[in-house]
Design a protein around this motif. Structure first.
Motif, PDB file in Angstrom:
ATOM      1  N   VAL A 166      26.197  33.126   1.443  1.00 22.30           N
ATOM      2  CA  VAL A 166      27.066  32.760   2.598  1.00 22.30           C
ATOM      3  C   VAL A 166      28.514  33.469   2.396  1.00 22.30           C
ATOM      4  O   VAL A 166      29.468  33.144   1.624  1.00 22.30           O
ATOM      5  N   LEU A 167      28.785  34.782   2.935  1.00 20.30           N
ATOM      6  CA  LEU A 167      29.674  35.541   2.817  1.00 20.30           C
ATOM      7  C   LEU A 167      30.017  36.201   4.004  1.00 20.30           C
ATOM      8  O   LEU A 167      29.117  36.662   4.816  1.00 20.30           O
ATOM      9  N   LEU A 168      31.038  36.593   4.323  1.00 13.99           N
ATOM     10  CA  LEU A 168      31.624  37.339   5.342  1.00 13.99           C
ATOM     11  C   LEU A 168      31.248  38.833   5.013  1.00 13.99           C
ATOM     12  O   LEU A 168      31.220  39.281   3.836  1.00 13.99           O
ATOM     13  N   ARG A 169      30.562  39.424   6.102  1.00 19.08           N
ATOM     14  CA  ARG A 169      30.387  41.126   5.779  1.00 19.08           C
ATOM     15  C   ARG A 169      31.069  42.094   6.881  1.00 19.08           C
ATOM     16  O   ARG A 169      31.363  41.576   7.773  1.00 19.08           O
ATOM     17  N   GLN A 367      32.950  29.476  11.745  1.00 20.16           N
ATOM     18  CA  GLN A 367      31.628  29.379  12.551  1.00 20.16           C
ATOM     19  C   GLN A 367      30.684  30.553  11.982  1.00 20.16           C
ATOM     20  O   GLN A 367      29.298  30.257  11.834  1.00 20.16           O
ATOM     21  N   ILE A 368      31.166  31.788  11.681  1.00 22.96           N
ATOM     22  CA  ILE A 368      30.451  32.875  11.076  1.00 22.96           C
ATOM     23  C   ILE A 368      29.945  32.116   9.803  1.00 22.96           C
ATOM     24  O   ILE A 368      28.723  32.620   9.375  1.00 22.96           O
ATOM     25  N   LEU A 369      30.539  31.501   8.995  1.00 22.07           N
ATOM     26  CA  LEU A 369      30.378  31.214   7.568  1.00 22.07           C
ATOM     27  C   LEU A 369      29.013  30.094   7.690  1.00 22.07           C
ATOM     28  O   LEU A 369      28.143  30.039   6.989  1.00 22.07           O
ATOM     29  N   ASN A 370      29.416  29.002   8.536  1.00 20.37           N
ATOM     30  CA  ASN A 370      28.403  27.960   9.095  1.00 20.37           C
ATOM     31  C   ASN A 370      27.027  28.670   9.158  1.00 20.37           C
ATOM     32  O   ASN A 370      25.883  28.231   8.853  1.00 20.37           O
ATOM     33  N   THR A 371      27.047  29.654  10.251  1.00 22.19           N
ATOM     34  CA  THR A 371      25.873  30.776  10.537  1.00 22.19           C
ATOM     35  C   THR A 371      25.130  31.176   9.395  1.00 22.19           C
ATOM     36  O   THR A 371      23.897  30.812   9.327  1.00 22.19           O
ATOM     37  N   ARG A 372      25.968  31.615   8.509  1.00 23.78           N
ATOM     38  CA  ARG A 372      25.441  32.153   7.234  1.00 23.78           C
ATOM     39  C   ARG A 372      24.583  31.024   6.672  1.00 23.78           C
ATOM     40  O   ARG A 372      23.442  31.270   5.780  1.00 23.78           O
TER      41      ARG A 372
END
Length: 452
Positions: A166-169, A367-372
């Protein structure tokens, strides 16, 4: 007789936040506790139908002073464009005297809050406990709100961060810069939230150990605060107003599990070209669909933004709707088989307890992190690929078809994992157990008993 407490609630002036606070209020009121709910006067009428315990939950309307730049009647995030969010935060701050007067007169045992970091000061002054209620995932909070985060080290996490995917990339780290934009006079989103978490008495998050235990533990260690869990807090199906005939009758026409439902929440407003790609992508699936999104930028209605000839081509099996819909009840309709959404935290939980395949199209960093979390940790959904931040109608339609086709390996894998997580979350007593444990902890907090 068990002790009863009186709690104030003061959420951010956005319906996603206010509705979640009200769902929690219902759970507490159901157990006999008193709630005073502070909210903009205009929002009261829009939320009254969700108040299930009117003897125990009292709305206390606040007068939101008009500020330069805010439209007349701009009292919630739904009334304004995203570009005016900072002005609305300033308007919220200007209700501080009203909030302080209400606390002084009402003498609550505790006050729940999120974006108004100054609530902790009012609480201490009035010998009231403060509870910071996180309205997004613990995984997102662990990444976006950790102490010491700076604009120049957005991709650096502190020691002890849970081993996780769960990380932003890559380019997504650029999205985190919004945390340091002005959000009200003299504040940023990051400062508001981190100060609230640092100075509150306890942290409360809408999650469960089964899904996010390591992130909850990490949050507690970072802020040196007890982290309480409420569970998913989903409204009881039998207490919700029935699904509107408009949608019930329309969806009854289609085979079970065949309809694609798309909703992107109250904050996401698409550019016209992306709005059209979304509509055309749905058309390309060849499946019946219902799209519930806000009109695109520079359009007053969704009809204005539709591709040429689109309405005629999809007549009878495709609908694009620009107004509010009863999302949980639509997801529960037997004809709905796929849910395309932005992975906002409310939609995340609602999708997890549904029978629908989940396709994600996140925009904001949380939302991006929830998606991960859903894709790489829980492995129960699929994301639409983007190039330079944009998705295409082809990519959208391919992903939807890939999870809807019965012989799809990907579709069967996420369906199987989804079914396991749904069974876990709907296990008898799990949700009520979390709320009961929360109430017990809050009672101890009021009595100054140490929370272990």
């Amino acid at each position: 007789m068990e002790p009863k407490f009186h709690a104030f609630m003061f959420p951010r002036f956005a319906f996603g936040h206010m509705i979640l606070f009200l769902h929690l209020a219902n759970k507490l009121a159901e157990r006999g506790h008193k709630i005073t709910f502070l909210l903009p006067k205009k929002a009261q009428k829009q939320l009254e139908h969700l108040n299930l315990f009117r003897d125990n939950i009292v709305f206390h309307p606040l007068v939101v002073s008009p500020l330069d730049g805010l439209p007349i009647g701009g009292e919630t995030a739904s009334d304004i464009p995203t570009s005016l969010s900072s002005s609305l935060a300033s308007a919220m701050d200007r209700t501080r005297d009203q909030v302080e007067d209400a606390v002084r007169i009402g003498k609550p045992d505790m006050i729940f809050f999120d974006f108004a970091q100054w609530v902790t000061e009012i609480a201490k002054k009035n010998e009231t406990k403060s509870v910071y209620f996180i309205t997004f995932s613990a995984a997102a909070a662990s990444t976006l709100l950790v102490p010491g985060l700076r604009p120049d080290n957005l991709d650096v996490l502190p020691p002890g961060y849970p081993f996780s995917k769960v990380l932003l990339r890559g380019q997504e780290t650029n999205a985190m810069s919004f945390l340091f934009y002005p959000f009200g006079e003299g504040h940023t989103i990051y400062e508001r939230n981190s100060k609230g978490l640092t100075n509150c008495d306890v942290i409360l998050t809408r999650t469960c150990l089964e899904v996010e235990e390591k992130f909850c533990d990490f949050l507690g260690s970072q802020f040196q605060r007890k982290v309480l869990l409420s569970g998913p807090i989903l409204p009881e199906p039998d207490k919700i107003i029935p699904l509107e005939d408009r949608w019930n009758l329309w969806m009854n026409r289609f085979e079970p599990g065949s309809v694609v439902f798309c909703a992107l929440g109250s904050q996401i407003i698409l550019e016209k070209n992306q709005f059209q790609e979304l509509c055309l992508g749905m058309e390309l699936t060849g499946l019946p669909f219902l799209v519930a999104v806000k009109p695109p930028r520079e359009s007053s209605t969704v009809q204005e933004g539709l591709p040429e000839g689109f309405e005629e081509r999809v007549k009878g099996h495709g609908v694009v709707w620009g107004g509010w819909v009863q999302q949980p009840l639509i997801l529960a309709h037997p004809s709905v088989g796929c849910f395309v959404n932005h992975c906002g935290f409310g939609s995340m939980w609602e999708s997890m307890v549904s029978d629908c395949q989940i396709v994600l199209l996140p925009y904001l960093p949380d939302q991006i992190l929830n998606t991960r979390l859903l894709i790489e940790e829980l492995e129960l959904s699929v994301e639409v690929e983007r190039e330079a931040g944009l998705f295409s109608k082809e990519k959208l339609s391919v992903v939807v078809r890939s999870v809807m086709e019965k012989d799809s390996e990907l579709g069967n894998r996420v369906r199987k994992n989804h079914a396991k997580w749904k069974e876990t979350l709907l296990r008898h007593g799990l949700m009520s157990g979390y709320v009961n444990n929360l109430v017990e902890a809050l009672e101890k907090l009021v009595q100054n008993i140490n929370l272990e």
